[in-house]
Design a protein around this motif. Structure first.
Motif, PDB file in Angstrom:
ATOM      1  N   LEU A  31       0.807  -1.230  -0.169  1.00 38.73           N
ATOM      2  CA  LEU A  31      -0.013   0.121   0.078  1.00 38.73           C
ATOM      3  C   LEU A  31       0.872   1.212   0.165  1.00 38.73           C
ATOM      4  CD1 LEU A  31      -2.950   0.899   0.159  1.00 38.73           C
ATOM      5  CD2 LEU A  31      -2.732   1.050   2.551  1.00 38.73           C
ATOM      6  N   MET A  32       2.152   1.054   0.757  1.00 37.36           N
ATOM      7  CA  MET A  32       2.770   2.300   0.815  1.00 37.36           C
ATOM      8  C   MET A  32       3.271   3.013  -0.544  1.00 37.36           C
ATOM      9  SD  MET A  32       2.662   3.200   3.953  1.00 37.36           S
ATOM     10  CE  MET A  32       4.371   3.894   4.622  1.00 37.36           C
ATOM     11  N   PRO A  33       3.405   4.237  -0.836  1.00 39.41           N
ATOM     12  CA  PRO A  33       3.486   5.387   0.429  1.00 39.41           C
ATOM     13  C   PRO A  33       2.255   5.932   0.506  1.00 39.41           C
ATOM     14  CG  PRO A  33       4.431   6.143  -1.523  1.00 39.41           C
ATOM     15  CD  PRO A  33       4.269   4.825  -1.865  1.00 39.41           C
TER      16      PRO A  33
ATOM     17  N   ALA B 153      -7.134   3.057   7.965  1.00 34.05           N
ATOM     18  CA  ALA B 153      -8.140   2.427   7.057  1.00 34.05           C
ATOM     19  C   ALA B 153      -7.760   1.020   6.879  1.00 34.05           C
ATOM     20  CB  ALA B 153      -8.656   3.124   5.777  1.00 34.05           C
ATOM     21  N   ALA B 154      -6.333   0.534   6.465  1.00 37.80           N
ATOM     22  CA  ALA B 154      -6.043  -0.625   5.976  1.00 37.80           C
ATOM     23  C   ALA B 154      -6.102  -1.584   7.456  1.00 37.80           C
ATOM     24  CB  ALA B 154      -4.445  -0.782   5.756  1.00 37.80           C
ATOM     25  N   PHE B 155      -5.774  -1.040   8.645  1.00 36.56           N
ATOM     26  CA  PHE B 155      -5.696  -1.530   9.873  1.00 36.56           C
ATOM     27  C   PHE B 155      -7.114  -1.928  10.287  1.00 36.56           C
ATOM     28  CE2 PHE B 155      -6.469  -1.546  14.248  1.00 36.56           C
ATOM     29  CZ  PHE B 155      -5.790  -2.594  14.783  1.00 36.56           C
TER      30      PHE B 155
ATOM     31  N   LEU C 121      -3.595 -14.619   5.533  1.00 37.42           N
ATOM     32  CA  LEU C 121      -3.151 -14.050   4.173  1.00 37.42           C
ATOM     33  C   LEU C 121      -4.219 -13.627   3.100  1.00 37.42           C
ATOM     34  CD1 LEU C 121      -0.059 -16.282   3.410  1.00 37.42           C
ATOM     35  CD2 LEU C 121       0.063 -14.025   4.153  1.00 37.42           C
ATOM     36  N   VAL C 122      -5.327 -14.569   3.128  1.00 41.50           N
ATOM     37  CA  VAL C 122      -6.644 -14.366   2.451  1.00 41.50           C
ATOM     38  C   VAL C 122      -7.164 -13.071   2.951  1.00 41.50           C
ATOM     39  CG1 VAL C 122      -8.672 -15.144   2.044  1.00 41.50           C
ATOM     40  CG2 VAL C 122      -6.904 -16.864   2.016  1.00 41.50           C
TER      41      VAL C 122
ATOM     42  N   LEU D 191      -6.483  -5.665   0.666  1.00 42.70           N
ATOM     43  CA  LEU D 191      -6.171  -4.757  -0.514  1.00 42.70           C
ATOM     44  C   LEU D 191      -7.227  -4.704  -1.547  1.00 42.70           C
ATOM     45  CD1 LEU D 191      -2.723  -6.538  -0.420  1.00 42.70           C
ATOM     46  CD2 LEU D 191      -3.045  -4.225  -0.173  1.00 42.70           C
ATOM     47  N   VAL D 192      -8.093  -5.731  -1.788  1.00 40.00           N
ATOM     48  CA  VAL D 192      -9.093  -5.338  -2.826  1.00 40.00           C
ATOM     49  C   VAL D 192      -9.867  -4.417  -2.531  1.00 40.00           C
ATOM     50  CG1 VAL D 192     -11.085  -6.438  -4.016  1.00 40.00           C
ATOM     51  CG2 VAL D 192      -8.812  -7.833  -3.861  1.00 40.00           C
TER      52      VAL D 192
END
Length: 206
Positions: A129-131, A139-141, A183-184, A190-191
């Motif tokens: 995702l970075m930077p 949001a990712a968390f 991992l899934v 990420l999607v």
């Protein structure tokens, strides 16, 4: 009416018949609750328990994910993206071994205290995702924690794919399963973030 023969005392020298024994209740071995001493007994325990973050009495998965976020920000000051790829790859292999050993010692195929899977999953998300700034990281968390805790759709499928029945021996297959569902969950995260970023760019909100 009572049978008189049943009330006669036993003859001299005849032993009294013992009362029938009550059936024993089935015993179930309670799974161990890991603590600091357990963690200190084996290097695999240190890794699998996230260097203590998995010992949190409440929400160890969330605490482990926070540890992963914080450690990523620290390490990211020294690691290049290519070096991160190597670190994550090696961490997955070491985590597979550590999770297998720790789960076997605890007697549970997927212990909640094992949080190395959350840590590496957060590293993977942030590396790809970075930077980005703080709000995208937050949001990712949050999205990852939703997928990891609620386990909707593909995450639920991945979570149950390698689990054993209670009492069965934990092996490398179950150790891999501990990592696999996270991992899934990372992939699903990420999607979702990719769609959200595309929308924000299209609407000029990025």
């Amino acid at each position: 009416m009572t049978d008189p023969l049943m009330t006669l005392p036993p003859e001299d020298g005849e032993p009294l018949a013992p009362p029938p024994a009550a059936p024993e209740a089935p015993t179930r071995r309670a799974p161990k609750r890991p603590g600091f001493l357990f963690m200190a007994r084996h290097p695999a325990h240190w890794i699998a328990l996230g260097f203590g973050s998995g010992l949190s009495p409440k929400a160890p998965g969330t605490v482990g994910s926070l540890w992963g976020w914080a450690s990523f920000l620290v390490l990211n000051a020294w690691l290049t993206p290519l070096q991160w790829a190597g670190v994550i790859g090696v961490s997955l292999l070491i985590g597979w071994w550590a999770a297998t050993v720790t789960a076997r010692h605890l007697g549970i195929c997927d212990p909640g205290a094992v949080v190395w899977d959350e840590i590496v999953a957060v590293w993977l998300i942030l590396w790809l995702l970075m930077p980005v700034g703080f709000w995208w990281q937050l949001a990712a968390f949050g999205v990852f924690r939703y997928f990891d805790a609620a386990k909707p759709g593909p995450v639920r499928w991945a979570d149950g794919l390698f689990k054993t029945a209670p009492g069965e021996t934990v092996g490398a297959r179950q150790g891999f399963g501990i990592l696999f569902d996270d991992l899934v969950a990372a992939g699903c995260t990420l999607v979702v973030l990719a769609v959200a970023r595309a929308i924000s760019l299209a609407t000029g909100m990025a």
